[in-house]
Design an enzyme around this catalytic site. Structure first.
Site, PDB file in Angstrom:
ATOM      1  N   ASP A   1       0.499   4.722 -13.641  1.00 16.68           N
ATOM      2  CA  ASP A   1       1.647   4.171 -12.929  1.00 16.68           C
ATOM      3  C   ASP A   1       1.762   2.712 -13.342  1.00 16.68           C
ATOM      4  OD1 ASP A   1       3.564   3.209 -11.237  1.00 16.68           O
ATOM      5  OD2 ASP A   1       2.584   3.834  -9.375  1.00 16.68           O
TER       6      ASP A   1
ATOM      7  N   TRP B   1      -0.799   2.741  -3.228  1.00 13.18           N
ATOM      8  CA  TRP B   1       0.580   2.568  -2.758  1.00 13.18           C
ATOM      9  C   TRP B   1       0.908   3.754  -1.848  1.00 13.18           C
ATOM     10  CZ3 TRP B   1       5.335   4.713  -5.499  1.00 13.18           C
ATOM     11  CH2 TRP B   1       6.510   4.235  -4.915  1.00 13.18           C
TER      12      TRP B   1
ATOM     13  N   LYS C   1      10.397  -4.467 -10.886  1.00 15.69           N
ATOM     14  CA  LYS C   1       9.800  -5.796 -10.682  1.00 15.69           C
ATOM     15  C   LYS C   1       9.950  -6.674 -11.918  1.00 15.69           C
ATOM     16  CE  LYS C   1       7.837  -3.192  -7.526  1.00 15.69           C
ATOM     17  NZ  LYS C   1       7.637  -3.205  -6.119  1.00 15.69           N
TER      18      LYS C   1
HETATM   19  N1  KET Z   1       4.269   2.301  -8.179  1.00 18.53           N
HETATM   20  C1  KET Z   1       3.711   1.303  -7.469  1.00 18.53           C
HETATM   21  C2  KET Z   1       2.252   1.068  -7.597  1.00 18.53           C
HETATM   22  C3  KET Z   1       4.513   0.522  -6.637  1.00 18.53           C
HETATM   23  O1  KET Z   1       3.933  -0.457  -5.974  1.00 18.53           O
HETATM   24  C4  KET Z   1       5.893   0.775  -6.538  1.00 18.53           C
HETATM   25  C5  KET Z   1       6.718  -0.010  -5.618  1.00 18.53           C
HETATM   26  C6  KET Z   1       6.420   1.814  -7.314  1.00 18.53           C
HETATM   27  C7  KET Z   1       5.580   2.558  -8.122  1.00 18.53           C
HETATM   28  C8  KET Z   1       7.866   2.220  -7.311  1.00 18.53           C
HETATM   29  O2  KET Z   1       8.777   1.279  -7.539  1.00 18.53           O
HETATM   30  P1  KET Z   1      10.275   1.670  -7.974  1.00 18.53           P
HETATM   31  O3  KET Z   1      11.105   0.757  -7.207  1.00 18.53           O
HETATM   32  O4  KET Z   1      10.519   3.119  -7.642  1.00 18.53           O
HETATM   33  O5  KET Z   1      10.306   1.446  -9.436  1.00 18.53           O
HETATM   34  N2  KET Z   1       6.238  -0.722  -4.687  1.00 18.53           N
HETATM   35  C9  KET Z   1       6.913  -1.633  -3.781  1.00 18.53           C
HETATM   36  C10 KET Z   1       8.217  -1.177  -3.239  1.00 18.53           C
HETATM   37  C11 KET Z   1       8.165   0.126  -2.516  1.00 18.53           C
HETATM   38  O6  KET Z   1       7.280   0.387  -1.706  1.00 18.53           O
HETATM   39  O7  KET Z   1       9.094   0.927  -2.782  1.00 18.53           O
HETATM   40  C12 KET Z   1       5.937  -2.070  -2.684  1.00 18.53           C
HETATM   41  O8  KET Z   1       4.799  -1.584  -2.651  1.00 18.53           O
HETATM   42  O9  KET Z   1       6.290  -2.944  -1.884  1.00 18.53           O
END
Ligand code: KET
Length: 452
Positions: free
Chosen positions: A262, A181, A298
């Site tokens: 994560d 990511w 999610k």
């Molecule tokens: N870890 C991973 C692996 C991840 O894909 C995300 C979010 C997060 C943590 C953080 O999510 P949060 O909203 O802070 O709980 N990924 C998606 C959104 C982004 O990039 O912020 C994405 O990859 O599209």
């Protein structure tokens, strides 16, 4: 001073009055000097150039910037497959029914107040979050060896964990998967850690480079931190099997590597919360230490509520208590304490058996819809006779398909078909619907059959 001058002037001699007048004149003069130097200062409105004039325009975020570009596109057929956010068959964002019910409960409860939460957040939420990820029967929870703090979603949990390690852990290097990511390297670098990568994905098989992974982790300096995607690896959709996880665990424990999980997609990979937490539970079951960052963005659709948790599993409750005291010192100057609303929603759902069960059904429905999108897209390419092996679309796990399309192909699809995705060729399957699959398949077919 002014009062003194005026009272003395009424009763004093002409020479005193002259001196007084002179003094007033000089004071007024120095006031206006002060004022003009204020107006001329670099941050005042009077001078021409901004102190920020040297800044260059920063690029948009590689993931969130896709949505910015999508929003600007007036085309009626445009399709946003960039950000990993769930959409319904109608292409609309989804607020889960259980979330609506929990919010109603919260609103109806007139005793609820809006005081600051403690630095560690909502204590009940923390306990329930640890149980959700580690299992209700986790020995680590029973033995009081886990400390959990509410953080600002997954990102905030990773950042707080990263800063804690940078301050208090003897090894400052964190190994992240290649690729990963896009925010991971930035989060951990700014937290004060040194970021290195380990091999993970093999583009030739579109699967796991397990040998490379074992070699790189085997060669990492003892004690290094290793970031592990608990399930539904982002962006590749490739997860180790349970047997491979066991080998990873043995290798990491034998070298004293520190696991930092994560967990942003619990329930989204298999549709089962327990199955998706299994790799973490294997590491906790051996009695060793680890960190876990959880996100409810999610799996509960609480993206904008920014609700997540950081758990640190320790070897004794005594250590866990001291770890928590130090986590508070990381959090307090960063944002003081976390928000109350999102964590309260989660707590209502996790504490109530009926709501919890309803949540698992809604989560499974989201996971199933994504799997059905995989099948439909794969079939659509097959019927079009699109050249190439597209079986990875149905093999990969979680929200994303790592298509293998290159940046030129991606930009062609955006320009000609108004399909938006990250330039590494990742598509969010959660953004697709039966109605939009043919459009995406046409675009992929076009780029696979012509040189762009
Ligand atoms: N870890 C991973 C692996 C991840 O894909 C995300 C979010 C997060 C943590 C953080 O999510 P949060 O909203 O802070 O709980 N990924 C998606 C959104 C982004 O990039 O912020 C994405 O990859 O599209």
């Amino acid at each position: 001073m002014t009062t003194e001058f005026s009272s003395s002037s009424s009763s004093s001699s002409p020479s005193d009055r002259r001196i007084g007048a002179l003094l007033r004149h000089l004071t007024a003069g120095s006031d206006s000097d002060n004022l003009s130097s204020v107006y001329a200062s670099p941050t005042s409105g009077a001078t021409g150039g901004s102190v920020f004039a040297h800044l260059v325009q920063a690029p948009e975020d590689p993931i969130l910037g896709v949505t910015v570009a999508y929003n600007k596109d007036p085309s009626p057929v445009k399709l946003n497959l960039g950000v990993g956010a769930y959409r319904t068959e109608e292409g609309k964002p989804l607020v889960l029914n259980v979330v609506r019910k929990a919010e109603q409960q919260l609103i109806n409860d007139r005793t609820r107040i809006k005081e600051y939460l403690p630095i560690v957040g909502l204590v009940e939420f923390n306990k329930l979050s640890a149980k959700l990820i580690l299992g209700a029967d986790s020995p680590a929870i029973r033995e009081n060896r886990v400390t959990t703090v509410e953080c600002l979603s997954g990102t905030g949990s990773l950042r707080v964990g990263g800063e804690f390690l940078a301050k208090h852990y003897h090894q400052k290097t964190i190994y992240i998967t290649q690729p990963t990511w896009g925010n991971h390297p930035k989060i951990f670098t700014l937290a004060g850690l040194t970021v290195k990568t380990y091999r993970y994905y093999d583009p030739s098989t579109r699967g796991l480079n397990f040998q490379g992974l074992l070699e790189d982790l085997g060669a990492a300096p003892p004690g290094s931190i290793v970031l592990l995607h608990a399930c539904a690896h982002n962006p590749t959709g490739v997860d180790p099997t349970i047997q491979q996880w066991e080998q990873i665990r043995q290798l990491m424990r034998s070298k004293g590597l520190m696991p930092f999980f994560d967990s942003a997609y619990q329930g989204f990979a298999s549709g089962s919360l327990d199955t998706d937490a299994k790799p973490i539970r294997m590491f906790v079951a051996d009695g060793g230490e680890c960190l876990v960052a959880q996100s409810y963005a999610k799996n509960m659709g609480l993206y904008g509520e920014r609700v997540g948790a950081l758990s640190i599993v320790c070897k004794s409750s005594d250590v866990a208590g001291r770890v928590e005291s130090q986590l508070k010192l990381v959090i307090r100057p960063m944002y003081s304490s976390p928000p109350i609303h999102g964590a309260s929603i989660v707590a209502v759902i996790l504490r109530d058996r009926n709501l919890f069960n309803e949540w698992t059904l809604e989560l499974k429905a989201m996971a199933d819809r994504i799997i059905s999108m995989r099948k439909q897209l794969f079939e659509a390419l097959r019927t079009r006779g699109t050249p190439g092996d597209w079986s990875h679309i149905i093999k990969q796990i979680g929200m994303f398909t790592f298509t293998g399309l290159n940046p030129a192909q991606v930009s062609y699809m955006t320009k000609e078909y108004h399909i938006y995705m990250t330039s590494d060729g990742r598509i969010s399957m959660a953004g697709l619907s039966s109605k939009t699959v043919p459009h995406l398949a046409d675009a992929i077919h076009a780029v696979a059959t012509k040189t762009v």
